[in-house]
Design a protein around this motif. Structure first.
Motif, short mmCIF file in Angstrom:
data_model
loop_
_atom_site.label_atom_id
_atom_site.label_comp_id
_atom_site.label_asym_id
_atom_site.label_seq_id
_atom_site.Cartn_x
_atom_site.Cartn_y
_atom_site.Cartn_z
N ASP A 150 0.85 -1.19 0.00
CA ASP A 150 0.00 0.00 0.00
C ASP A 150 0.89 1.25 0.00
O ASP A 150 1.70 1.44 0.91
CB ASP A 150 -0.88 -0.04 1.24
CG ASP A 150 -1.89 1.09 1.32
OD1 ASP A 150 -1.67 2.15 0.70
OD2 ASP A 150 -2.90 0.91 2.01
N GLU A 151 0.74 2.07 -1.02
CA GLU A 151 1.59 3.26 -1.15
C GLU A 151 1.38 4.28 -0.04
O GLU A 151 2.23 5.15 0.16
CB GLU A 151 1.36 3.92 -2.51
CG GLU A 151 -0.02 4.52 -2.68
CD GLU A 151 -0.30 5.02 -4.09
OE1 GLU A 151 0.56 4.87 -4.97
OE2 GLU A 151 -1.40 5.56 -4.30
N THR A 152 0.29 4.18 0.71
CA THR A 152 0.02 5.15 1.78
C THR A 152 0.63 4.74 3.12
O THR A 152 0.67 5.54 4.04
CB THR A 152 -1.50 5.37 1.98
OG1 THR A 152 -2.09 4.15 2.44
CG2 THR A 152 -2.15 5.83 0.69
N ARG A 153 1.10 3.51 3.22
CA ARG A 153 1.67 3.02 4.49
C ARG A 153 3.14 3.41 4.58
O ARG A 153 3.91 3.21 3.66
CB ARG A 153 1.59 1.49 4.58
CG ARG A 153 0.21 0.91 4.65
CD ARG A 153 -0.40 0.88 6.04
NE ARG A 153 0.41 0.34 7.09
CZ ARG A 153 0.16 -0.80 7.72
NH1 ARG A 153 -0.85 -1.56 7.35
NH2 ARG A 153 0.93 -1.18 8.71
N ASN A 154 3.51 3.96 5.74
CA ASN A 154 4.91 4.33 5.96
C ASN A 154 5.29 4.11 7.42
O ASN A 154 6.12 4.82 7.97
CB ASN A 154 5.15 5.79 5.54
CG ASN A 154 6.62 6.10 5.40
OD1 ASN A 154 7.42 5.21 5.12
ND2 ASN A 154 6.98 7.35 5.61
N ASP A 155 4.67 3.11 8.04
CA ASP A 155 4.94 2.83 9.45
C ASP A 155 6.13 1.87 9.59
O ASP A 155 6.74 1.46 8.61
CB ASP A 155 3.70 2.29 10.14
CG ASP A 155 3.14 1.05 9.44
OD1 ASP A 155 3.93 0.21 8.98
OD2 ASP A 155 1.91 0.93 9.35
N GLY A 156 6.43 1.52 10.80
CA GLY A 156 7.58 0.67 11.08
C GLY A 156 7.50 -0.70 10.42
O GLY A 156 8.50 -1.20 9.90
N ARG A 157 6.32 -1.31 10.45
CA ARG A 157 6.18 -2.64 9.82
C ARG A 157 6.43 -2.57 8.33
O ARG A 157 7.07 -3.44 7.76
CB ARG A 157 4.79 -3.22 10.11
CG ARG A 157 4.66 -3.65 11.53
CD ARG A 157 3.35 -4.25 11.94
NE ARG A 157 2.36 -4.48 10.93
CZ ARG A 157 1.33 -5.29 11.07
NH1 ARG A 157 1.18 -5.97 12.19
NH2 ARG A 157 0.45 -5.43 10.12
N MET A 158 5.93 -1.50 7.70
CA MET A 158 6.15 -1.35 6.26
C MET A 158 7.63 -1.12 5.96
O MET A 158 8.18 -1.68 5.01
CB MET A 158 5.30 -0.22 5.70
CG MET A 158 5.41 -0.08 4.19
SD MET A 158 4.86 -1.56 3.30
CE MET A 158 3.10 -1.45 3.52
N LYS A 159 8.26 -0.30 6.78
CA LYS A 159 9.70 -0.04 6.57
C LYS A 159 10.51 -1.33 6.71
O LYS A 159 11.44 -1.56 5.93
CB LYS A 159 10.18 1.03 7.55
CG LYS A 159 9.66 2.41 7.22
CD LYS A 159 10.11 3.43 8.23
CE LYS A 159 9.50 4.79 7.89
NZ LYS A 159 9.87 5.81 8.86
N ASP A 160 10.15 -2.18 7.67
CA ASP A 160 10.83 -3.47 7.83
C ASP A 160 10.64 -4.35 6.60
O ASP A 160 11.58 -4.98 6.13
CB ASP A 160 10.32 -4.21 9.06
CG ASP A 160 10.75 -3.57 10.37
OD1 ASP A 160 11.68 -2.73 10.36
OD2 ASP A 160 10.14 -3.91 11.41
N LEU A 161 9.42 -4.39 6.10
CA LEU A 161 9.13 -5.21 4.93
C LEU A 161 9.88 -4.70 3.70
O LEU A 161 10.48 -5.48 2.95
CB LEU A 161 7.62 -5.24 4.65
CG LEU A 161 7.17 -6.05 3.45
CD1 LEU A 161 7.55 -7.51 3.60
CD2 LEU A 161 5.67 -5.92 3.26
N VAL A 162 9.87 -3.40 3.50
CA VAL A 162 10.58 -2.80 2.36
C VAL A 162 12.08 -3.10 2.46
O VAL A 162 12.71 -3.49 1.47
CB VAL A 162 10.30 -1.28 2.28
CG1 VAL A 162 11.23 -0.60 1.28
CG2 VAL A 162 8.85 -1.03 1.89
N SER A 163 12.65 -2.95 3.65
CA SER A 163 14.07 -3.24 3.83
C SER A 163 14.39 -4.70 3.54
O SER A 163 15.39 -5.00 2.87
CB SER A 163 14.50 -2.91 5.27
OG SER A 163 14.45 -1.54 5.49
#
Length: 68
Positions: free
Chosen positions: A30-43
């Protein structure tokens, strides 16, 4: 070659990336998510060289019928 399967949810996707990153073809987030869980997944996706697609919320919801 095995038939592709869809896995959704932060924990299942992270678990798959950790267990067998080569089995993950691409990830849609989801392009609107920028929380910690999303950052971990992106990394984790970047470390595994998995293609990441940032898409509108409606598109992500469409993959699994809007479930949590």
């Amino acid at each position: 070659m095995k038939e592709p399967r869809v896995v959704f949810g932060f924990q299942p996707v992270l678990a798959r990336l950790r267990a067998d990153p080569k089995s993950v073809l691409e990830i849609f987030v989801d392009e609107t998510r920028n929380d910690g869980r999303m950052k971990d997944l992106v990394s984790a996706a970047q470390r595994s060289s998995v293609q990441l697609h940032k898409v509108p919320t409606k598109r992500v919801d469409g993959f699994y019928g809007g479930g949590a």
